[in-house]
Design a protein around this motif. Structure first.
Motif, short mmCIF file in Angstrom:
data_model
loop_
_atom_site.label_atom_id
_atom_site.label_comp_id
_atom_site.label_asym_id
_atom_site.label_seq_id
_atom_site.Cartn_x
_atom_site.Cartn_y
_atom_site.Cartn_z
N SER A 165 15.17 120.26 -7.03
CA SER A 165 13.79 120.20 -7.51
C SER A 165 12.93 121.08 -6.62
O SER A 165 13.12 121.10 -5.40
N THR A 204 14.19 117.02 -12.78
CA THR A 204 14.63 116.02 -13.76
C THR A 204 15.44 116.71 -14.86
O THR A 204 16.54 116.25 -15.22
N ASP A 250 22.80 115.12 -7.03
CA ASP A 250 21.34 115.22 -7.11
C ASP A 250 20.84 115.59 -5.72
O ASP A 250 20.62 114.72 -4.87
C1 LIG Z 1 16.24 112.39 -5.88
C2 LIG Z 1 15.42 113.08 -6.91
N1 LIG Z 1 15.96 113.35 -8.11
C3 LIG Z 1 15.27 113.99 -9.07
C4 LIG Z 1 13.98 114.40 -8.87
C5 LIG Z 1 13.23 115.02 -9.99
O1 LIG Z 1 12.67 116.25 -9.70
P1 LIG Z 1 11.35 116.74 -10.45
O2 LIG Z 1 10.20 115.97 -9.91
O3 LIG Z 1 11.29 118.20 -10.09
O4 LIG Z 1 11.55 116.55 -11.91
C6 LIG Z 1 13.37 114.15 -7.63
C7 LIG Z 1 12.01 114.62 -7.33
O5 LIG Z 1 11.01 114.29 -7.28
C8 LIG Z 1 14.09 113.46 -6.63
O6 LIG Z 1 13.55 113.18 -5.45
#
Ligand SMILES: Cc1ncc(COP(=O)(O)O)c(C=O)c1O
Length: 370
Positions: free
Chosen positions: A183, A61, A155
């Motif tokens: 992530s 995130t 992303d």
């Molecule tokens: C498409 C997508 N974007 C962003 C994130 C955010 O990652 P995190 O959980 O490491 O903050 C995730 C993960 O869960 C994700 O699947």
């Protein structure tokens, strides 16, 4: 036999000694903030992605948040993205003060449609944020062709190591856009033992800015050029991820093998559509997601048999209560709304045994009367 959606303990059991030794080296050094494991992981991820730079951060995130900040996106700006994704994609756009603008998806592969993204561009659009959903790259080449002058933030949280053939060249997740983000959430193909994230770029100016933003906006201690964040990748997580990285390709190949098993097992089932992988793509299958008829009944059936499953995602982001201020209504992104009612993800992790695969496949086939 019950089969969980994901069995992190099975993976840990196979690599326990290496991972624990790597963690204990950090503990014995007592160097928990940035330092050698983070540097080494950044270099390894840059090499894996074919990028000049990689910058570790606290989670996927924050990787998106830092990317948007590094592109100076904020109040009054718009960012075009998909509504069929994890919340963080659009949440970070909101949190930098910008406006998420949603473009519908391709019903075949669940990724943003380039034509829809192009149609959503206005004079306020400052970035396009495609998501490489479930482990396969979005059509980045077609998006870049349709929207040539606006930077892309990819992303790639779910897609580390995935590739797409573009113009005869194999392009890796994160390699092509202005900024790519990952992530290391434990359920990802490369998952930490806690939160973690990474940002990749080919651009040195952006890389320097990203490094600065992750340490309160100043590269010189106690001097701040701008207001940033505390968003460093923990050295313990970096050590875990470095120990796991050599297995990533093998694990992703294991997921592809399991996907091929299910694809064959479900090929003759009416009412079930197996995942489509774009012919240009190699998926890492972070998720194996079917589209099915009578989805909620199938889910109840699987639950009664102890078969793990999940709905990614039950409510598209344009219809989330927190985004009602954006003014979207049902019907605005019909393919995303339809997908939300039809998808179901099955266990796909690489340690699944043939017996477990059989059990999952048998439960799905049983439901559809075979
Ligand atoms: C498409 C997508 N974007 C962003 C994130 C955010 O990652 P995190 O959980 O490491 O903050 C995730 C993960 O869960 C994700 O699947």
């Amino acid at each position: 036999m019950a089969v969980p959606l994901l069995d992190l303990r099975a993976q840990h059991a196979a690599i326990r000694d290496e991972v624990v030794a790597a963690m204990m080296r950090v503990v014995d050094d007592q160097a928990f903030i940035l330092g050698p494991p983070v540097d080494h992981l950044e270099n390894a991820v840059a090499e894996l992605c074919g990028t000049r730079f990689a910058i570790g951060c606290a989670n996927g995130t924050d990787a998106l948040l830092l990317a948007l900040r590094a592109l100076d996106i904020g109040r009054g700006d718009e960012v075009v993205t998909t509504p069929f994704t994890f919340f963080a994609t659009a949440g970070t756009i909101h949190n930098v003060g910008a406006r998420p603008v949603f473009a519908d998806i391709d019903p075949d592969n669940f990724n943003i449609l380039p034509q829809a993204a192009a149609a959503a561009v206005t004079s306020a659009t400052r970035a396009i944020m495609p998501v490489d959903l479930f482990g396969q790259l979005a059509p980045l080449d077609a998006i870049a062709a349709a929207i040539p002058d606006i930077p892309m933030v990819e992303d790639a949280a779910q897609s580390i190591g995935a590739t797409r053939e573009i113009g005869g060249k194999i392009v890796r997740a994160g390699e092509m856009p202005a900024i790519g983000t990952f992530s290391f959430f434990p359920s990802k193909n490369l998952g930490g033992y806690g939160d973690g994230g990474m940002i990749v770029t080919q651009d040195e100016t952006l890389a320097t800015r990203l490094r600065r933003l992750r340490v309160h906006g100043g590269l010189k201690t106690y001097f701040h050029d701008e207001v940033g964040y505390n968003s460093r990748l923990d050295a313990l997580q970096a050590a875990v991820l470095l120990a796991k990285l050599p297995y990533l390709e093998r694990w992703s190949a294991g997921r592809r093998r399991n996907a091929a098993y299910y694809d064959a097992a479900f090929a003759d089932l009416g009412g079930v559509k197996t995942p489509s992988v774009d012919p240009q793509n190699v998926s890492i299958y972070n998720q194996y997601t079917l589209r099915v008829e009578r989805r909620d009944d199938l889910q109840a059936h699987l639950k009664s048999k102890g078969i793990g499953n999940s709905i990614y995602y039950p409510l598209p982001l344009h219809l989330q209560p927190c985004f009602s201020y954006l003014g979207y209504h049902e019907g605005a992104c019909p393919e995303s709304e339809k997908a939300a009612k039809e998808v179901i993800s099955l266990p796909i992790y690489p340690e699944l045994t043939e017996g477990q695969l059989d059990e999952v496949a048998g439960a799905v086939r049983g439901f559809y009367g075979h």
